[in-house]
Enzyme design. Structure first.
Site, PDB file in Angstrom:
ATOM      1  N   ASP A 254       0.867  -1.171   0.000  1.00 13.56           N
ATOM      2  CA  ASP A 254       0.000   0.000   0.000  1.00 13.56           C
ATOM      3  C   ASP A 254       0.917   1.238   0.000  1.00 13.56           C
ATOM      4  OD1 ASP A 254      -2.112   1.720  -0.034  1.00 13.56           O
ATOM      5  OD2 ASP A 254      -3.214   0.719   1.563  1.00 13.56           O
TER       6      ASP A 254
HETATM    7  C1  BGC Z   1      -5.154   3.027  -0.061  1.00 13.86           C
HETATM    8  C2  BGC Z   1      -5.208   1.979  -1.138  1.00 13.86           C
HETATM    9  C3  BGC Z   1      -5.103   2.635  -2.494  1.00 13.86           C
HETATM   10  C4  BGC Z   1      -3.816   3.441  -2.543  1.00 13.86           C
HETATM   11  C5  BGC Z   1      -3.596   4.106  -3.885  1.00 13.86           C
HETATM   12  C6  BGC Z   1      -3.983   3.958  -0.240  1.00 13.86           C
HETATM   13  O1  BGC Z   1      -4.033   5.033   0.664  1.00 13.86           O
HETATM   14  O2  BGC Z   1      -5.105   2.411   1.209  1.00 13.86           O
HETATM   15  O3  BGC Z   1      -6.400   1.246  -1.032  1.00 13.86           O
HETATM   16  O4  BGC Z   1      -5.141   1.658  -3.496  1.00 13.86           O
HETATM   17  O5  BGC Z   1      -3.873   4.444  -1.550  1.00 13.86           O
HETATM   18  O6  BGC Z   1      -4.551   5.070  -4.126  1.00 13.86           O
END
Ligand code: BGC
Length: 722
Positions: A254
């Protein structure tokens, strides 16, 4: 591409180039008219050091950046473009919790296939979806992104989404492995302490189903899981994911989760963080800036990177990027405009809505019997809120609101009067997605807070029917949108009460991504339809349901609590000590929910009867066939979600009083009885045992319940012998 090409690349790449392939950079395009600021990512592209980019969705921009990636790379390696295509790109489907409420893998798969088609057309190769985290605490805003509380429903929804996305030629990336939904207090990113029993039996099954459906990618989770940051858990990413489930795709972190290993107080510094994530089984770091993976060449041997780089290059090869890295911009525009995609979005919104209450069959409404309809509440005509969160490239103007949908459905035959009644409620702390402010709603021009409430009540009083939309504004739910209350924000409850007090029959439409406090409404508002955030075609779909063109058949994918104090509350709890003595639970509150898991009404007259099992007793590896007759006594065709729950009476663990084990959405013609059959075999009876630490099957007596919700009463039993 043949492995040979990847082999050759690996032999000739430097450690720095390999680390670059293992890095994914944020890329935010400058708003129109503004200059693009030089960024670390541009420098990385120049030196062939960005294996992937996220957040770009304009096809011309993607082609431009792709050219930079290829020209910057000594070996001409193209970049992977990734994005959060969560419930659509241009055509917005209902939010994921709504799609799950359809209990209909067919429409979910179709929906994500059009999302994938639009994404692939603009040059996006990979989506950070589906989110398959089980969520049992509605304070957690990301409950909206998943399929709710249940592992069996969650697994079916996860697999359908993976199939849908990947059928369109993009990689699906189920997230966030694992246990992210159980954040302490529902606070986003907070630590998670879950037993292995819950992980294996509840939180893992949707991930496993997504892997079995062929997902090409998995994303890590931000938080600590039982004391170790998930992103550095070798147990999760190597032992469970690869060694046990045979996952052969690549793992991405993540956002900034490798750097966060230092923030967590786990890794010493960035080189240590990068090395430990790699050792856990992570292949690619998602980073907004200054990636920890830049330090990989100093932290580990070049050869230690080969396994991950091979997985990433294999993914690029399978997508055909070495041969065709660019997209046709004109074709992309045509696909984004495809009217067939809007039809799928409308059908998905119809199938997602859940009719929670319908006293005296107030719904469906007959336009011929109505002179005036009052449509009320600021959410009734908010295009942006109708779409829900995780929407970036939608054409907001195209969105059909509830007010638009009702007007279009009744045409000139019925007067439609609209009043917002209460002001727009802003989130106290702006959401991380509010960005330039375009996500934040404003009151309509001329809105007068001193008179508008009374005006709305007067409009309701003068109408034959009042349709009021209440709920949360879309940026109140989603990532970093946890809440410590489930109240309707602002004066929405006051407005609802004043409207009902006029005596005009009232329909409440709930726009939400989590259960809200509807205790008053559940006793006083005759018709309540949960429409969620229904997407681009939401208003048309809502009108289809209100006026009876189709019957609602959505079912709750979570237990709807009466109050926040009951959380967490699930249907699949164990029987435990003194179960019939309610006061041993809460002395000040019922221990039942407001609406049970699986609940949802329709316009038909459905009854269940003649539940049979083909054999009274089977061996441990045996399968019984369960048959139930489902009758629709109404004069209209009615969809119904037939649900089967199982209870193991005794054995090696105390198993839940009811667990969903099978379900099917069927469409029953008027005045017809349909037999519905389910096989119940070892897969449905197996569970992970906390002491033997393995999947087990117990000989036991099993109770079956079949019906239209988790409180189904039609029951029978069968035996499983050793
Ligand atoms: C989220 C993810 C997301 C990523 C990219 C993160 O803050 O937890 O679910 O895919 O950002 O946008």
């Amino acid at each position: 591409m043949a492995d040979k090409r990847v082999d050759e690349l690996l032999e000739s790449m430097t450690a720095a180039e390999k680390a670059g392939q293992m890095t994914q950079y944020f890329y935010f395009s400058a708003p129109p008219g503004k200059d693009q600021q030089p960024k670390a990512v541009e420098k990385a592209l120049e030196r062939g050091g960005a294996g992937s980019l996220l957040y770009v969705y304009d096809p011309a921009e993607i082609n431009r950046l792709q050219r930079q990636a290829i020209e910057g790379s000594a070996h001409g390696i193209p970049a992977l473009f990734a994005y959060d295509v969560i419930h659509g790109l241009r055509t917005i489907l209902p939010v994921p919790i709504a799609m799950a409420a359809s209990w209909d893998p067919e429409i979910i798969e179709r929906g994500q296939a059009i999302a994938g088609r639009e994404a692939r057309a603009v040059g996006i190769h990979w989506t950070f979806a589906p989110m398959v985290d089980i969520a049992r605490d509605p304070r957690w805003g990301r409950i909206i992104e998943g399929a709710g509380e249940d592992p069996v429903l969650g697994a079916a929804v996860a697999a359908a989404q993976v199939r849908g996305f990947q059928s369109a030629g993009i990689i699906a990336g189920p997230k966030h492995f694992g246990g992210y939904g159980a954040a302490l207090g529902g606070r986003d990113y907070d630590e998670v302490n879950l037993s292995d029993y819950e992980l294996w039996n509840v939180y893992f099954p949707p991930f496993r189903a997504a892997v079995e459906a062929g997902a090409g990618n998995i994303m890590t989770a931000y938080m600590d899981l039982n004391g170790v940051p998930a992103t550095a858990s070798r147990w999760l990413f190597t032992e469970v994911l690869r060694d046990t489930w045979g996952f052969d795709g690549f793992v991405v972190t993540d956002a900034n989760a490798v750097r966060s290993l230092v923030v967590h107080g786990f890794a010493r510094d960035f080189p240590d963080a990068a090395a430990r994530a790699l050792a856990a089984g992570v292949d690619m770091e998602m980073a907004s800036e200054d990636p920890a993976n830049d330090h990989l060449p100093e932290a580990v041997d070049s050869a230690a990177l080969d396994v991950s780089v091979r997985r990433i290059l294999d993914a690029k090869a399978r997508l055909g990027l070495f041969d065709e890295p660019y997209v046709d911009e004109a074709r992309a525009r045509r696909i984004l405009d495809d009217p067939a995609h809007r039809e799928v979005a409308r059908e998905a919104a119809r199938r997602s809505a859940v009719l929670l209450r319908n006293e005296g069959d107030l719904l469906p409404l007959d336009p011929a019997a109505l002179g005036t309809i009052a449509v009320l509440g600021p959410l009734a005509d908010s295009k942006r809120d109708t779409l829900g969160p995780w929407v970036f490239d939608a054409d907001v103007d195209e969105t059909v609101t509830v007010l638009d949908g009702i007007r279009r459905a009744v045409g000139d035959r019925v007067r439609v009067e609209y009043a917002t009644g209460v002001p727009v409620v802003q989130r106290l702390v702006p959401s991380m997605f509010d960005g330039d402010g375009s996500n934040v709603q404003a009151d309509p021009p001329g809105f007068d807070p001193d008179t508008e409430f009374d005006r709305a009540v007067a409009v309701a009083a003068a109408a034959d029917i009042a349709v009021i939309v209440v709920g949360e504004w879309q940026n109140m739910v989603g990532e970093t949108a946890s809440r410590s209350s489930l109240d309707l924000p602002g004066r929405q409850l006051d407005l609802l009460q004043a409207v009902v007090a006029t005596g005009t029959p009232t329909v409440a439409l709930i726009m939400n991504g989590r259960p809200l406090d509807l205790r008053w409404a559940a006793e006083n508002v005759p018709a309540i339809l949960d429409i969620w955030y229904p997407g681009t075609q939401g208003g048309d779909a809502v009108a289809d349901l209100l006026f009876g063109a189709v019957s609602p058949a959505g079912r709750l994918p979570f237990t709807w609590p009466r109050t926040i104090g009951q959380i967490p509350m699930i249907h699949s709890h164990t029987r435990s000590h003194d179960p019939d003595n309610q006061s041993r639970r809460y002395w000040n509150e019922e221990s039942t929910p407001l609406f049970p898991f699986g609940h949802g009404l329709g316009y038909g007259r459905i009854s269940y009867h003649d539940l049979t099992v083909d054999q009274p007793s089977v061996a441990l590896d045996g399968t019984v066939t369960v048959t139930v007759q489902v009758t629709n006594d109404a004069d209209r065709e009615t969809p119904e979600v037939v649900q089967l729950y199982l209870h193991q009476r005794h054995g090696g663990a105390s198993r839940p009083m009811r667990e969903l084990k099978a379900f099917r959405r069927v469409v029953i013609p008027p005045k017809t009885t349909l037999p519905v059959r389910f096989p119940i075999g070892p897969a449905e009876r197996r569970y992970w045992h906390p002491i033997s630490r393995a999947q087990v099957l117990d000989p036991s007596t099993f109770d079956l319940y079949v019906g239209g919700s988790s409180t189904a009463t039609l029951t029978t039993t069968f035996e499983v012998t050793a």
